[in-house]
Design an enzyme around this catalytic site. Structure first.
Site, PDB file in Angstrom:
ATOM      1  N   THR A   1       0.840  -1.195   0.000  1.00  0.00           N
ATOM      2  CA  THR A   1       0.000   0.000   0.000  1.00  0.00           C
ATOM      3  C   THR A   1       0.876   1.246   0.000  1.00  0.00           C
ATOM      4  O   THR A   1       0.648   2.201  -0.761  1.00  0.00           O
ATOM      5  CB  THR A   1      -0.916   0.023   1.241  1.00  0.00           C
ATOM      6  OG1 THR A   1      -1.749  -1.138   1.227  1.00  0.00           O
ATOM      7  CG2 THR A   1      -1.797   1.261   1.261  1.00  0.00           C
TER       8      THR A   1
ATOM      9  N   GLN B   1      -5.971  -2.264  -2.387  1.00  0.00           N
ATOM     10  CA  GLN B   1      -5.334  -1.010  -1.989  1.00  0.00           C
ATOM     11  C   GLN B   1      -4.538  -0.422  -3.156  1.00  0.00           C
ATOM     12  O   GLN B   1      -3.671  -1.089  -3.726  1.00  0.00           O
ATOM     13  CB  GLN B   1      -4.404  -1.232  -0.805  1.00  0.00           C
ATOM     14  CG  GLN B   1      -5.100  -1.744   0.443  1.00  0.00           C
ATOM     15  CD  GLN B   1      -5.013  -3.254   0.584  1.00  0.00           C
ATOM     16  OE1 GLN B   1      -5.088  -3.985  -0.393  1.00  0.00           O
ATOM     17  NE2 GLN B   1      -4.847  -3.718   1.815  1.00  0.00           N
TER      18      GLN B   1
ATOM     19  N   GLN C   1     -10.121   1.818  -3.369  1.00  0.00           N
ATOM     20  CA  GLN C   1      -9.708   1.516  -1.996  1.00  0.00           C
ATOM     21  C   GLN C   1      -8.405   2.257  -1.686  1.00  0.00           C
ATOM     22  O   GLN C   1      -7.442   2.195  -2.466  1.00  0.00           O
ATOM     23  CB  GLN C   1      -9.509   0.006  -1.823  1.00  0.00           C
ATOM     24  CG  GLN C   1      -9.136  -0.383  -0.394  1.00  0.00           C
ATOM     25  CD  GLN C   1      -9.174  -1.895  -0.166  1.00  0.00           C
ATOM     26  OE1 GLN C   1      -9.698  -2.637  -0.974  1.00  0.00           O
ATOM     27  NE2 GLN C   1      -8.619  -2.337   0.943  1.00  0.00           N
ATOM     28  N   ASP C   2      -8.384   2.978  -0.541  1.00  0.00           N
ATOM     29  CA  ASP C   2      -7.167   3.661  -0.075  1.00  0.00           C
ATOM     30  C   ASP C   2      -6.705   4.783  -1.011  1.00  0.00           C
ATOM     31  O   ASP C   2      -5.513   4.894  -1.316  1.00  0.00           O
ATOM     32  CB  ASP C   2      -6.018   2.654   0.125  1.00  0.00           C
ATOM     33  CG  ASP C   2      -6.252   1.735   1.307  1.00  0.00           C
ATOM     34  OD1 ASP C   2      -7.344   1.785   1.889  1.00  0.00           O
ATOM     35  OD2 ASP C   2      -5.336   0.965   1.645  1.00  0.00           O
TER      36      ASP C   2
ATOM     37  N   ASP D   1     -12.138   2.664   2.883  1.00  0.00           N
ATOM     38  CA  ASP D   1     -11.054   3.299   3.665  1.00  0.00           C
ATOM     39  C   ASP D   1     -10.333   4.361   2.841  1.00  0.00           C
ATOM     40  O   ASP D   1      -9.105   4.469   2.874  1.00  0.00           O
ATOM     41  CB  ASP D   1     -10.031   2.244   4.131  1.00  0.00           C
ATOM     42  CG  ASP D   1     -10.677   1.090   4.875  1.00  0.00           C
ATOM     43  OD1 ASP D   1     -11.776   1.265   5.426  1.00  0.00           O
ATOM     44  OD2 ASP D   1     -10.066   0.000   4.894  1.00  0.00           O
TER      45      ASP D   1
ATOM     46  N   ARG E   1     -14.040   3.353  10.058  1.00  0.00           N
ATOM     47  CA  ARG E   1     -13.869   2.147  10.880  1.00  0.00           C
ATOM     48  C   ARG E   1     -12.465   2.168  11.481  1.00  0.00           C
ATOM     49  O   ARG E   1     -11.544   2.760  10.908  1.00  0.00           O
ATOM     50  CB  ARG E   1     -14.130   0.874  10.078  1.00  0.00           C
ATOM     51  CG  ARG E   1     -13.248   0.678   8.851  1.00  0.00           C
ATOM     52  CD  ARG E   1     -13.589  -0.627   8.158  1.00  0.00           C
ATOM     53  NE  ARG E   1     -12.707  -0.873   7.021  1.00  0.00           N
ATOM     54  CZ  ARG E   1     -12.426  -2.083   6.539  1.00  0.00           C
ATOM     55  NH1 ARG E   1     -12.959  -3.160   7.105  1.00  0.00           N
ATOM     56  NH2 ARG E   1     -11.628  -2.223   5.502  1.00  0.00           N
TER      57      ARG E   1
ATOM     58  N   TRP F   1      -9.072   1.263  12.076  1.00  0.00           N
ATOM     59  CA  TRP F   1      -7.959   0.491  11.540  1.00  0.00           C
ATOM     60  C   TRP F   1      -6.983   0.095  12.637  1.00  0.00           C
ATOM     61  O   TRP F   1      -6.428  -0.997  12.636  1.00  0.00           O
ATOM     62  CB  TRP F   1      -7.267   1.353  10.467  1.00  0.00           C
ATOM     63  CG  TRP F   1      -6.124   0.726   9.748  1.00  0.00           C
ATOM     64  CD1 TRP F   1      -5.904  -0.597   9.522  1.00  0.00           C
ATOM     65  CD2 TRP F   1      -5.036   1.423   9.136  1.00  0.00           C
ATOM     66  NE1 TRP F   1      -4.735  -0.778   8.808  1.00  0.00           N
ATOM     67  CE2 TRP F   1      -4.189   0.447   8.557  1.00  0.00           C
ATOM     68  CE3 TRP F   1      -4.692   2.773   9.016  1.00  0.00           C
ATOM     69  CZ2 TRP F   1      -3.016   0.795   7.867  1.00  0.00           C
ATOM     70  CZ3 TRP F   1      -3.536   3.102   8.315  1.00  0.00           C
ATOM     71  CH2 TRP F   1      -2.712   2.121   7.757  1.00  0.00           C
TER      72      TRP F   1
END
Length: 514
Positions: free
Chosen positions: A278, A308, A330-331, A352, A420, A422
Site C-alpha cells: 500500500t 489497496q 480503496q485507499d 477506507d 472504521r 484500523w
C-alpha cells in the site's frame, strides 16, 4: 547515518507526568513510569554512555537518545537482510522498511537536535511520525502475505522505546491563529502563491514542449539540484501525466501548481493486487517538508478489483493541498503522517479511502463515495493511531459527504459508513459537515469484532443533512456526539494541527476555529 550520538540533546523540555519532588536517581524507578519499562531498563542500564538520571530532564534526554541508538542499530540490521528476501513480495516490503527506518531516524534526530527550534507540539508530531513509520514497515509484510519469515528477523524494541518517549509529555492545547483562511504555519509568501492562479514558476512542465520539461519528474530532478531550500514553484500545464513521483525528504518547500483539477492530472496504477505494498502503490508520494499542491488531480486507476491503490501519500510535515482532486477506489488518499491541511478538495473512493495516521484537517472538501465491488461496504475513513499519546487523527470540517454519480442509482445495494477503526486508538471527527442520505444510520463500522471499540475516539459535532441524525448511531464506548463547543474546538485547524503557526504562509484560506 553519520551522527555524534553523544551530542544529541532534546531541543525542548519534556514535561513529565511526575512532579520534580518525586525524582530519583534510580533508573529503574524512572523506567517504571513508562508504558514499556523492561526495554527501558535494559537499554538504560547497558549503554556505554548511560547513567542514573538525577532529574526528569536527564531521563527525558536519555529516552530519546536510546530510541535513536536502537533505531540506527535496527536500520543497519535491516539493510543486511536484503539477500535473505526469498521473492519479489518480500523484497518490496523490505525496500519500504529501509526507507521508513531512514525517515524514523530523521524524525528522532529532528526531535533531539539542539539547533532545531521547536515546540513540544512539533516534537510530539515528529515522534508520532517515527512510530507510524515502523508500523507501516510491519504492515507491508502482513498485507503481502509474507510476514512469517522476514518479520521475526526484523524484531526489535524500537517501537516500544519511541512509545516511551511519546508518553513523556504535557497534553497542553496549542493556541493558534489563522490568517486569510490558512493556518499560521503558511508564510505570507506561500499564501499569495496559493491564492493567485498565476503564481510565478521557477520551472514549467508542458507535454507539448512549451515549458522547461515535458515530465514532472524532469522538473523535480532539476529542483533537487537547486541551492538552498526556499519555496520552489513548478507549474504543471494542462495534460494527463502518467508518472509515479517520489518527492523525498531532501526536497523541501516544493510547490506543484496545475491548471485546475480537471485539467492537470497525474495518474498511475500501482496496487497491492499488482504486487506493491500500500505504501509504495502511491501515484505521488511526498515526504519533503512544506509541500504544497494547487489545482491538480492525483489519480490511481488500478480499480477496485486490485484492492489497496493509493493516489497520493503524504508524510510531508506542514503540507497543504488546495483545490486538488484525489481519485481512486480503496485507499485513495493516504494521509500517512505529520501535519497536513486540505482545502476545497474533491476526494473519491470506496473502502477506507481517506486513511493513515497524520494530524490532518480537511476543510470545505467534497467527499464522494463511489460504487464498490459486489458485497463491499463503503467506508470513508480508516484512521491509524496506534498509541494514545500520538497527536494524530482525521478531522473533516465544514465539508460535504455525498454519493458519486455511479453510486447514486444503486444506493440501496451498498451501505456507507463514516469510518472504521484500523488501529487501536483510531481518532476521527466530523464537524459541521453535510452528510447526505448515503450514510448508514449506525454511522460507523466495526473493523473486526470488538477491536478498538472502547479505545477509539469517534466524534460528530453539529453536522447536517439526511445522514446526520445521531439517534441510531453505534453505542461504542469510544463514540460520542460532541455537544460541548470546547471539546469540538480541540479539533479546529488552530488547535489540532497548530495551523495558525504555519498555514498563513501558504496563502490557502482556512477557518481557524469551529
Amino acid at each position: 547515518m553519520a551522527m555524534k550520538l553523544g551530542l544529541l540533546m532534546l531541543c525542548i523540555s519534556f514535561p513529565f507526568f511526575l512532579s520534580p519532588a518525586m525524582s530519583s536517581n534510580d533508573v529503574n524507578w524512572w523506567c517504571n513510569q513508562t508504558p514499556y519499562p523492561e526495554p527501558c531498563k535494559y537499554f538504560m542500564n547497558h549503554g556505554p554512555r548511560h547513567f542514573a538520571p538525577k532529574q526528569k530532564s536527564e531521563f527525558r534526554k536519555m529516552a530519546v537518545q536510546i530510541a535513536m541508538e536502537r533505531a540506527l542499530n535496527a536500520e543497519g540490521h535491516t539493510k543486511g537482510l536484503g539477500p535473505k528476501c526469498r521473492n519479489e513480495k518480500e523484497k518490496a516490503a523490505w525496500g519500504d522498511c529501509l526507507k521508513l527506518y531512514e525517515e524514523t531516524i530523521l524524525q528522532l534526530n529532528h526531535t533531539a537536535d539542539p539547533n532545531v527550534k521547536c515546540s513540544e507540539f512539533d516534537e510530539q508530531t515528529w515522534l508520532s511520525a517515527a512510530l507510524t513509520n515502523l508500523e507501516t514497515c510491519r504492515a507491508g509484510f502482513v498485507e503481502l502475505g509474507v510476514s512469517d519469515y522476514m518479520l521475526p528477523l526484523m524484531s526489535n524494541n524500537v517501537t516500544k522505546l519511541i512509545s516511551n518517549t511519546l508518553a513523556v509529555h504535557d497534553d497542553t492545547t496549542v493556541k493558534q491563529t489563522y490568517k486569510d483562511g490558512f493556518p499560521s504555519w503558511v508564510t505570507p509568501g506561500d499564501r499569495k502563491l496559493l491564492q493567485s492562479s498565476g503564481a510565478r514558476a521557477n520551472l514549467v512542465v508542458a507535454q507539448d514542449g512549451s515549458g522547461n520539461y515535458r515530465t514532472i519528474k524532469g522538473a523535480l530532478d532539476a529542483a533537487a539540484k537547486r541551492s538552498g531550500s526556499g519555496r520552489f514553484v513548478i507549474h504543471v500545464k494542462a495534460g494527463v501525466y502518467r508518472e509515479n513521483l517520489d518527492i523525498g525528504n531532501k526536497m523541501k518547500n516544493i510547490m506543484l501548481t496545475g491548471d485546475g483539477l480537471r485539467s492537470t492530472i497525474i495518474t498511475g496504477s500501482r496496487s497491492v493486487g499488482g504486487g506493491s505494498t500500500t505504501f509504495n502503490s502511491a501515484t505521488v508520494a511526498v515526504t519533503g517538508e512544506g509541500f504544497i499542491a494547487r489545482g491538480i488531480t492525483f489519480r490511481n486507476t488500478a480499480g477496485p478489483q486490485n484492492h489497496q491503490a493509493v493516489a497520493l501519500r503524504s508524510g510531508s510535515d506542514l503540507s497543504v493541498f488546495y483545490r486538488c482532486g484525489f481519485e481512486g477506489y480503496q485507499d485513495t488518499l493516504y494521509v500517512h503522517s505529520q501535519r497536513q491541511f486540505y482545502k476545497e478538495c474533491y476526494i473519491y473512493g470506496t473502502v477506507d479511502f481517506i486513511f493513515g495516521n497524520a494530524a490532518v484537517v480537511l476543510q470545505n472538501c467534497m467527499i464522494y463515495a463511489r460504487r464498490p465491488m459486489a458485497q463491499q461496504k463503503c467506508t470513508i475513513t480508516a484512521q491509524g493511531r496506534t498509541d494514545p499519546n500520538q497527536n494524530t487523527g482525521i478531522v473533516i470540517h465544514n465539508s460535504r459527504v455525498m454519493a458519486s454519480s455511479d453510486l447514486r442509482p444503486v444506493l440501496s445495494s451498498f451501505k456507507t459508513f463514516l469510518g472504521r477503526p484500523w488501529k487501536q486508538y483510531s481518532r476521527t471527527v466530523y464537524i459541521q459537515t453535510y452528510l447526505d442520505n448515503l450514510v448508514d444510520a449506525a454511522g460507523w463500522l466495526e473493523w473486526n469484532g470488538n477491536f478498538a471499540l472502547n479505545t477509539l475516539y469517534y466524534g460528530e459535532y453539529r453536522n447536517s443533512g439526511p445522514g446526520s441524525s445521531t439517534g441510531g448511531r453505534v453505542k461504542w464506548r469510544g463514540y460520542r456526539v460532541i455537544t460541548n463547543p470546547t471539546e469540538a474546538s480541540r479539533f479546529s485547524v488552530s488547535n489540532f494541527i497548530a495551523g495558525r503557526s504555519w498555514l498563513p504562509a501558504t496563502s490557502v484560506p482556512f477557518t481557524a476555529g469551529i
